[in-house]
Design an enzyme around this catalytic site. Structure first.
Site, PDB file in Angstrom:
ATOM      1  N   GLU A   1      94.505  70.057  53.356  1.00 48.74           N
ATOM      2  CA  GLU A   1      95.047  71.209  54.067  1.00 48.74           C
ATOM      3  C   GLU A   1      94.895  72.460  53.218  1.00 48.74           C
ATOM      4  O   GLU A   1      94.950  72.391  51.987  1.00 48.74           O
ATOM      5  CB  GLU A   1      96.522  70.981  54.408  1.00 48.74           C
ATOM      6  CG  GLU A   1      96.748  69.792  55.343  1.00 48.74           C
ATOM      7  CD  GLU A   1      98.221  69.590  55.701  1.00 48.74           C
ATOM      8  OE1 GLU A   1      99.067  70.388  55.216  1.00 48.74           O
ATOM      9  OE2 GLU A   1      98.524  68.652  56.455  1.00 48.74           O
TER      10      GLU A   1
ATOM     11  N   HIS B   1     100.352  71.855  60.535  1.00 48.03           N
ATOM     12  CA  HIS B   1     101.488  71.253  59.822  1.00 48.03           C
ATOM     13  C   HIS B   1     102.782  72.015  60.128  1.00 48.03           C
ATOM     14  O   HIS B   1     103.502  72.448  59.223  1.00 48.03           O
ATOM     15  CB  HIS B   1     101.229  71.228  58.321  1.00 48.03           C
ATOM     16  CG  HIS B   1     101.982  70.133  57.608  1.00 48.03           C
ATOM     17  ND1 HIS B   1     101.488  69.471  56.522  1.00 48.03           N
ATOM     18  CD2 HIS B   1     103.213  69.588  57.833  1.00 48.03           C
ATOM     19  CE1 HIS B   1     102.357  68.572  56.094  1.00 48.03           C
ATOM     20  NE2 HIS B   1     103.424  68.627  56.883  1.00 48.03           N
TER      21      HIS B   1
END
Length: 630
Positions: free
Chosen positions: A490, A513
């Site tokens: 990420e 997220h």
């Protein structure tokens, strides 16, 4: 022979949090239509005088003239100022009591209101040196006693000179007139007091900044309420942690540095060297290398549910307690999961995109109700079990699989194996933790076992699901719809690019997220995690720590608390107690808890003991960390 120490303390914005004449103006001018303008003018004149931009006597004359005050206003002023005594002075009564013969209040304020306040806190009236109001026949304040040394320019140095103090003189204040004592050669050191106001010009002249009386007493090695000044505790918060957490730590007195993004391992290893409290979310990896560089680290706060981004074993060996927020964002994640189940079952992601492209595709093809469908939940913990309740309330049949035996909520049914759940569920939602054993839990083999047309959701951890296998099964139609909120890799921040093999696939929801990213969840986390860290630092309690033995301790009262963290080896508690006995120390209370790695011993003792005992306890075999609290 050690010299006697004398302490010269200012009143306005030092002993109290405010400038008294500013408050008196608010009282005296409350019915005046020009109140706001007059009060601001007084404050501006005060600041000019405090920073040396205007002679003191001129400052005083101008302020008294604007006040239009009367003697009858003083009782209310005393009441208000009494409630505004600086917190660090209120808690350090032991220092004032012990050194009352050596403490002097020297102020350019007025005895008329200073004496009634400081006397309540143990300061001797005859040790208060300040100006005096002049009143007319109607008791209006019309001026001040111009014969008083402190009404004149450079009055404080002249007053100290008259006291003829034989010893070391230390000045604690916030203004230029306080610095003048040191400038005149009449003080050993000048401490700029910044608990209430920070004047950069004064700091430039100071020998030392004192953000609180605790800091001053710590540097002087004198009796104090806190064993360690909180202003020396540095907190580093990464990844845009909610401002509520920032404010809570600042209110506790910590230095707080905020960084908007995550950090790489090398960046964090450098930044953490003098940090006592680290706050992170999900992107920052707290590795063994990072922890080796953490010379002062006491606690790590994970402002989220998971802690797999932290090397808990290395933190434990370092004596660093880790806290998270196991419940604070549960509801937010569950609501997102339920919303995405409905959207994917109705094939809404594709229809929404087509509408933005100008395509009107009104059709029931590929759209289904969730009522009567079977939801399979992998991981029946805090999130999985709550999702179970909400899903059942909207008509779904719920089954779950967990490695541990878990009590079913409502009408949910446990599955004997993961394979059974995969084969019999219309919708599958993953809610497992990030332990290494769960890596690639769902791959090609598991997708093959699923029903054709299954809806698949992962809001847990990025490394749980084989992304390439998921992509292939979406493309071949095995999976009707998918939602992914977490990814194996990420971006460190919103400024970094995102890439994934899942981009552009049909009926697929990709979110950054944000499962726990609601204002309610972030506010809850911002309150919960700092509270646990503050409690640990202040009392030693480790309630809700994810790596330390959990101990809830009583509030410390009239005692000192020794906190000893050590390797879990036989006989260490006996070694600790033998040292205490050797020094003739009686134990008021003792608490011990261990896990496989460390022992955590808390011992409460009377305040009177020799400092040598601390040196001896730090040398006990297996010692990882030792702290004293009071």
């Amino acid at each position: 022979m050690q010299q006697t120490k004398y302490f010269i303390i200012d009143f306005d914005s030092t002993f109290t949090q405010v400038e008294a004449l500013d408050v008196l103006a608010e009282i005296a001018l409350k019915d005046n239509e020009n109140q706001a303008k007059a009060i601001q003018e007084i404050k501006d004149i005060t600041d000019q005088g405090m920073e040396g931009g205007m002679s003191f006597r001129e400052s005083l004359k101008r302020r008294v003239k604007i006040l239009q005050a009367n003697k009858k206003h003083l009782p209310e002023l005393v009441d208000r100022l009494s409630s505004l005594v600086s917190p660090s002075f209120k808690r350090n009564t032991e220092f004032i009591e012990k050194y009352k013969e050596q403490i002097f209040i020297v102020s350019n304020g007025f005895k008329d209101f200073i004496v009634p306040i400081v006397k309540k806190h143990g300061i001797k009236e005859e040790h208060v040196f300040a100006n005096e109001f002049k009143y007319d026949n109607s008791e209006n304040i019309v001026g001040f006693n111009e014969d008083n040394i402190l009404s004149s320019n450079n009055g404080k140095p002249r007053q100290i000179e008259n006291l003829k103090l034989n010893g070391e003189v230390f000045v604690l204040g916030d203004g230029y007139t306080d610095y003048e004592i040191k400038k005149a050669g009449l003080a050993h050191k000048f401490y700029a007091f910044t608990e209430n106001v920070r004047r950069e010009k004064i700091l430039d002249e100071a020998d030392h900044e004192a953000p609180s009386l605790d800091e001053f007493l710590f540097t002087q090695k004198l009796e104090r309420a806190h064993s360690y000044p909180k202003n020396r505790i540095k907190a580093l918060l990464l990844e845009n942690i909610h401002e509520g957490a920032v404010n809570k730590l600042k209110q506790e007195g910590y230095q707080v540095e905020v960084h908007p993004a995550g950090m790489t391992e090398d960046e964090l290893a450098e930044a953490i060297k003098d940090v006592s409290v680290l706050g992170i979310r999900s992107k920052t990896q707290v590795t063994e290398k990072v922890l080796k560089n953490a010379k002062r680290l006491l606690a790590v706060g994970a402002f989220c549910i998971g802690t797999n981004q932290i090397d808990l074993k290395a933190a434990l060996h370092k004596g660093v307690a880790v806290f998270n927020a196991p419940f604070s964002n549960t509801r937010s994640v569950v609501e997102l999961a339920l919303a995405e189940i409905i959207m994917l079952m109705r094939n809404l992601p594709d229809k929404i995109m087509q509408m933005h492209q100008g395509k009107w595709n009104k059709s029931a093809s590929g759209s289904f109700e969730i009522r009567g469908k079977t939801l399979g939940i992998i991981g029946y913990g805090k999130i999985g079990s709550q999702l179970s309740v909400l899903a059942e309330s909207v008509g779904m049949n719920v089954q779950y699989f967990d490695l541990e035996e878990k009590l079913a909520l409502g009408n949910a049914n446990p599955c004997p194996t993961l394979e059974h759940l995969l084969q019999s569920s219309d919708v599958i939602s993953v809610h497992v933790d990030g332990r290494e054993e769960n890596k690639w839990m769902i791959g090609s083999k598991e997708f093959d076992l699923m029903k054709d047309g299954v809806v698949f959701i992962n809001l847990s951890r990025g490394h749980i699901v084989d992304i390439e296998a998921l992509r292939k099964n979406i493309e071949r139609g095995k999976i009707h719809g998918a939602s992914v909120d977490v990814f194996p890799e990420e971006p460190l921040s919103n400024d970094h690019p995102f890439e994934s093999p899942l981009m552009g696939l049909r009926n697929t929801i990709l979110t950054p997220h944000v499962g726990g990213s609601t204002l309610e969840a972030q506010e809850n986390i911002a309150d919960f995690v700092p509270s646990k860290i503050i409690e640990y630092i202040n009392t030693g309690s480790t309630t809700n720590s994810v790596n330390f033995p959990n101990i809830t301790l009583p509030t410390l009262s009239q005692a000192h608390r020794f906190i000893h963290i050590h390797r879990n080896e036989p006989g260490i508690l006996a070694d600790i107690n033998n040292i205490l006995a050797k020094h003739g120390i009686n134990i008021g209370g003792q608490y011990l808890k261990t896990n496989d790695t460390i022992g955590y011993v808390i011992t409460d003792i009377d305040k009177n003991y020799q400092e040598d005992v601390i040196k001896d306890l730090k040398l006990v075999r297996g010692t990882i960390r030792f702290r004293v609290l009071y």
